[in-house]
Design a protein around this motif. Structure first.
Motif, PDB file in Angstrom:
ATOM      1  N   ALA A 152       2.696   1.538  -3.346  1.00  0.00           N
ATOM      2  CA  ALA A 152       1.775   1.929  -4.418  1.00  0.00           C
ATOM      3  C   ALA A 152       1.720   3.448  -4.509  1.00  0.00           C
ATOM      4  CB  ALA A 152       0.381   1.359  -4.150  1.00  0.00           C
ATOM      5  N   GLN A 183      -5.458   7.206   4.386  1.00  0.00           N
ATOM      6  CA  GLN A 183      -4.999   5.892   3.964  1.00  0.00           C
ATOM      7  C   GLN A 183      -3.676   5.528   4.635  1.00  0.00           C
ATOM      8  OE1 GLN A 183      -4.479   5.773  -0.251  1.00  0.00           O
ATOM      9  NE2 GLN A 183      -3.303   3.885  -0.101  1.00  0.00           N
ATOM     10  N   MET A 184      -2.748   6.483   4.661  1.00  0.00           N
ATOM     11  CA  MET A 184      -1.461   6.218   5.297  1.00  0.00           C
ATOM     12  C   MET A 184      -1.610   6.094   6.808  1.00  0.00           C
ATOM     13  SD  MET A 184       0.929   5.763   3.123  1.00  0.00           S
ATOM     14  CE  MET A 184      -0.227   4.865   2.129  1.00  0.00           C
ATOM     15  N   TYR A 190      -2.986 -12.419   4.021  1.00  0.00           N
ATOM     16  CA  TYR A 190      -3.700 -11.641   3.007  1.00  0.00           C
ATOM     17  C   TYR A 190      -4.547 -12.514   2.069  1.00  0.00           C
ATOM     18  CZ  TYR A 190      -4.498  -8.618  -1.001  1.00  0.00           C
ATOM     19  OH  TYR A 190      -5.082  -7.921  -2.015  1.00  0.00           O
ATOM     20  N   VAL A 218       0.839  -1.197   0.000  1.00  0.00           N
ATOM     21  CA  VAL A 218       0.000   0.000   0.000  1.00  0.00           C
ATOM     22  C   VAL A 218       0.880   1.256   0.000  1.00  0.00           C
ATOM     23  CG1 VAL A 218      -1.669   1.316   1.350  1.00  0.00           C
ATOM     24  CG2 VAL A 218      -1.960  -1.125   1.079  1.00  0.00           C
ATOM     25  N   ARG A 228      -7.600   1.452  -0.047  1.00  0.00           N
ATOM     26  CA  ARG A 228      -6.861   2.060  -1.136  1.00  0.00           C
ATOM     27  C   ARG A 228      -7.713   2.212  -2.386  1.00  0.00           C
ATOM     28  NH1 ARG A 228      -3.131   1.409  -5.175  1.00  0.00           N
ATOM     29  NH2 ARG A 228      -3.600  -0.725  -5.752  1.00  0.00           N
ATOM     30  N   ASN A 245      -1.101  -8.503  -6.303  1.00  0.00           N
ATOM     31  CA  ASN A 245      -2.515  -8.170  -6.293  1.00  0.00           C
ATOM     32  C   ASN A 245      -2.738  -6.729  -5.850  1.00  0.00           C
ATOM     33  OD1 ASN A 245      -5.162  -9.062  -6.826  1.00  0.00           O
ATOM     34  ND2 ASN A 245      -5.566  -9.174  -4.627  1.00  0.00           N
ATOM     35  N   VAL A 246      -1.939  -6.251  -4.908  1.00  0.00           N
ATOM     36  CA  VAL A 246      -2.151  -4.894  -4.400  1.00  0.00           C
ATOM     37  C   VAL A 246      -1.544  -3.858  -5.353  1.00  0.00           C
ATOM     38  CG1 VAL A 246      -1.714  -3.296  -2.506  1.00  0.00           C
ATOM     39  CG2 VAL A 246      -2.228  -5.688  -2.014  1.00  0.00           C
ATOM     40  N   LEU A 247      -0.322  -4.103  -5.817  1.00  0.00           N
ATOM     41  CA  LEU A 247       0.352  -3.092  -6.638  1.00  0.00           C
ATOM     42  C   LEU A 247      -0.171  -3.083  -8.076  1.00  0.00           C
ATOM     43  CD1 LEU A 247       4.033  -3.569  -5.450  1.00  0.00           C
ATOM     44  CD2 LEU A 247       2.717  -1.469  -5.232  1.00  0.00           C
TER      45      LEU A 247
END
Lengths: 328, 290
Positions: A159, B257-258, B224, A156, B247, A267-269
């Motif tokens: 990103a 978000q951070m 995750y 996160v 996000r 998956n996140v990036l």
């Protein structure tokens, strides 16, 4: 006298009998105790066995089973399919489509980026952390910190680092004259960008293992090397590095296995197969078949292939670990 | 990084008095400080963004004159599920950790200290689980959990992880290092298996139990892939799914978000500071399972 003798004999016979009876009882008792012990052991192991059968062994066998079938969107078997999914994956079905082989190669390429980067950074940090200055413990904790950071939170943050809005990595895009808004959107840099994030998340672990390896090298060796005129780079090149080889081999195998299992950061990036499919690693293409396309049979075949790849790497790992033991 | 100059610095092992030594020490601290800064740069970046207020074009460094700490409180109001996500992650991680401790300790005890026929079979049964990667079981497990109606539930997030080969072998290995006389003496005193395990062996095995606990908690907290599959509704998300979903939601403002990301990193960062030794030992041992 004869009576006495007879008595004695009888008595002896009696005692022999007693011994036999006692022996038989002892055997019976012993086997009973053995059975009791066996039952108790099973009782103690039963919770673990139950969960491992239910969530590891049976699902694994079901994966193998499902991989031989065309499945319904609900995951039931619909039609026996033989090994045609496997030949599809390895492009042996004559279709000429090799996207799954390419996906395995992407995983390999990813590992080839992550592993050397990780080792070089870990070596650098570990060398610094052997300095004998005050408060070195603080720096060691800082160098280890990424151990506690999950791949999801790291992704996160990264990103946003890669995001065009923060302009943090804009200078790289300008430098390379990339025709993309961010490093993650260019087929030439996306995989490398993900690899860099992965290296950062693995940094703490690689550092701490390398440091332990360096600290295991006897200090006298450095002293005698210095007497022979070898210090600095030479001591590192001809003393530290060779003696650290087992540790580094260990790290290479571990990092390779983990690279092949990497999913979260992709998956996140990225969230899809990446620009021109450049970040479509094998685990991600399994996820696509399984989660997005609901092709449970095909995805199962892919996950069995992944199992075989990881099994191969695990065997290499044990070979490497054997050598590691012999070195020390 | 500085692989080339570090060994030279090695020579400074013994701190020597004098101006030169002070200078060199100072230089070392500059190098160390700079590298440390590089390592934690992404974390500082996150903190910097969290403190800049609701701007859509954040800069790298915040305006140190007016740091806006309100995002850490505001994020709980803007995303009311955040506290729920934290509770979810805590419940899941604590129960999984306790479950692993119980199932592993019992099985490890049987493997290490009990004598029974066919032990080798059980040994290989447990060893075999280490060879099967989680990714190869995930599809049937997902289908099972769905069929049981365990999506969006604590059972679905917890039950598949209540036992593991790694924990069993970690504890077995540790139990074997303890003197066997201990067990024989206890048996002579009429102590049964259960009491021996509970009141003698486990208290003696605190280091190994601590390692397993810290390692399991960390892994569970950071999970995750699995929660991504078995969670549909927002209130059942764990922290890891929460921050990544945060996000992609539209209300995203960078500072919030951070702030959320930093908040969910805190428990494991605290765990690192408090239990660094256990954590490192656990991770090093855990990596061996491949």
């Amino acid at each position: 006298m004869s009576i006495k003798a007879g008595d004695q004999e009888a008595a002896r016979g009696n005692s022999q009998l007693q011994v036999v009876v006692a022996g038989g009882a002892a055997i019976a008792k012993k086997s009973k105790r053995e059975w009791q012990e066996f039952g108790l052991a099973c009782l103690y192991m039963s919770p673990a066995i139950l969960f491992l059968v239910a969530f590891t062994y049976i699902p694994f066998l079901r994966s193998v089973w499902l991989s031989l079938f065309v499945t319904t969107p609900q995951g039931a078997t619909a039609r026996f399919n033989g090994i045609s999914y496997y030949s599809r994956i390895f492009n042996l079905d004559g279709s000429g489509r090799s996207e799954y082989l390419k996906s395995i190669l992407t995983s390999l390429y990813f590992a080839l980026l992550v592993v050397p980067l990780g080792i070089v950074f870990a070596l650098g940090l570990a060398q610094l952390a052997t300095l004998k200055v005050r408060a070195i413990g603080f720096f060691r904790t800082v160098f280890t910190s990424s151990i506690a950071i999950s791949v999801a939170s790291a992704s996160v943050i990264w990103a946003l680092i890669y995001s065009p809005t923060t302009r943090t990595t804009q200078w790289i895009i300008d430098l390379l004259h990339l025709n993309a808004a961010s490093l993650l959107q260019h087929s030439g840099t996306a995989l490398l960008a993900v690899a860099f994030v992965t290296t950062w998340t693995a940094l703490g672990f690689n550092f701490i293992v390398t440091l332990a390896g360096i600290q295991a090298i006897p200090q006298e060796l450095y002293e005698s090397a210095r007497l022979d005129g070898a210090s600095g780079w030479k001591a590192f090149r001809y003393l530290t590095l060779p003696l650290l080889t087992p540790t580094l081999l260990f790290l290479i195998v571990i990092n390779t296995i983990q690279s092949f299992q990497a999913f979260t950061q992709f998956n996140v990036l990225i969230g899809n197969e990446g620009p021109d499919g450049s970040t479509n690693v094998f685990v991600y293409s399994i996820f696509t078949a399984f989660w997005k396309d609901n092709r449970y049979g095909f995805a199962s075949a892919m996950s069995v292939v992944l199992f075989l790849i990881l099994l191969l790497l695990t065997f290499v790992q044990y070979r490497v670990l054997d050598r590691r033991v012999h070195y020390q | 990084m500085s692989t080339s100059n570090a060994p030279t610095l090695h020579e400074l092992d013994a701190p020597q008095p004098g101006v030169g030594a002070v200078l060199r020490n100072g230089l070392l601290y500059v190098v160390l400080g700079f590298v440390a800064l590089l390592v934690v740069l992404p974390l500082l970046f996150a903190l910097s963004l969290a403190l800049q207020g609701p701007t859509l074009s954040p800069s790298l460094l915040p305006d140190f004159g007016k740091l806006d700490w309100s995002s850490f409180g505001q994020v709980f109001r803007e995303e009311p599920n955040l506290s729920r996500w934290i509770v979810n992650s805590f419940v899941v991680s604590v129960v999984v950790t306790l479950g692993q401790l119980v199932t592993s300790a019992l099985a490890a005890y049987a493997l290490a200290l009990m004598k029974f026929r066919g032990k080798i079979v059980f040994f290989f049964f447990f060893l075999g689980t280490l060879m099967i990667p989680w990714e190869s079981t995930i599809i049937p497990n997902y289908l099972t959990i769905t069929r049981l109606g365990w999506k969006d539930s604590y059972q679905g997030l917890i039950v598949p992880f209540l036992a593991g080969g790694f924990g069993i072998f970690l504890l077995r290995q540790y139990f074997l290092t303890l003197p066997y006389d201990l067990y024989e003496a206890a048996v002579l005193d009429g102590c049964g298996h259960g009491r021996f395990l509970w009141s003698i062996l486990l208290p003696l095995s605190r280091p190994a139990l601590g390692t397993l606990a810290v390692y399991t908690f960390l892994n569970s907290w950071n999970q995750y892939y699995w929660p991504l599959l078995v969670v549909d509704s927002p209130e059942w998300r764990t922290t890891q799914i929460g921050i990544t979903a945060f996000r992609s939601s539209e209300i995203t403002v960078y500072n919030l978000q951070m702030a959320a990301t930093i908040i969910v990193m805190l428990p494991t960062l605290i765990l690192l500071v408090l239990g660094q030794r256990q954590l490192v030992r656990g991770l090093t041992a855990g990596a061996l399972k491949g």
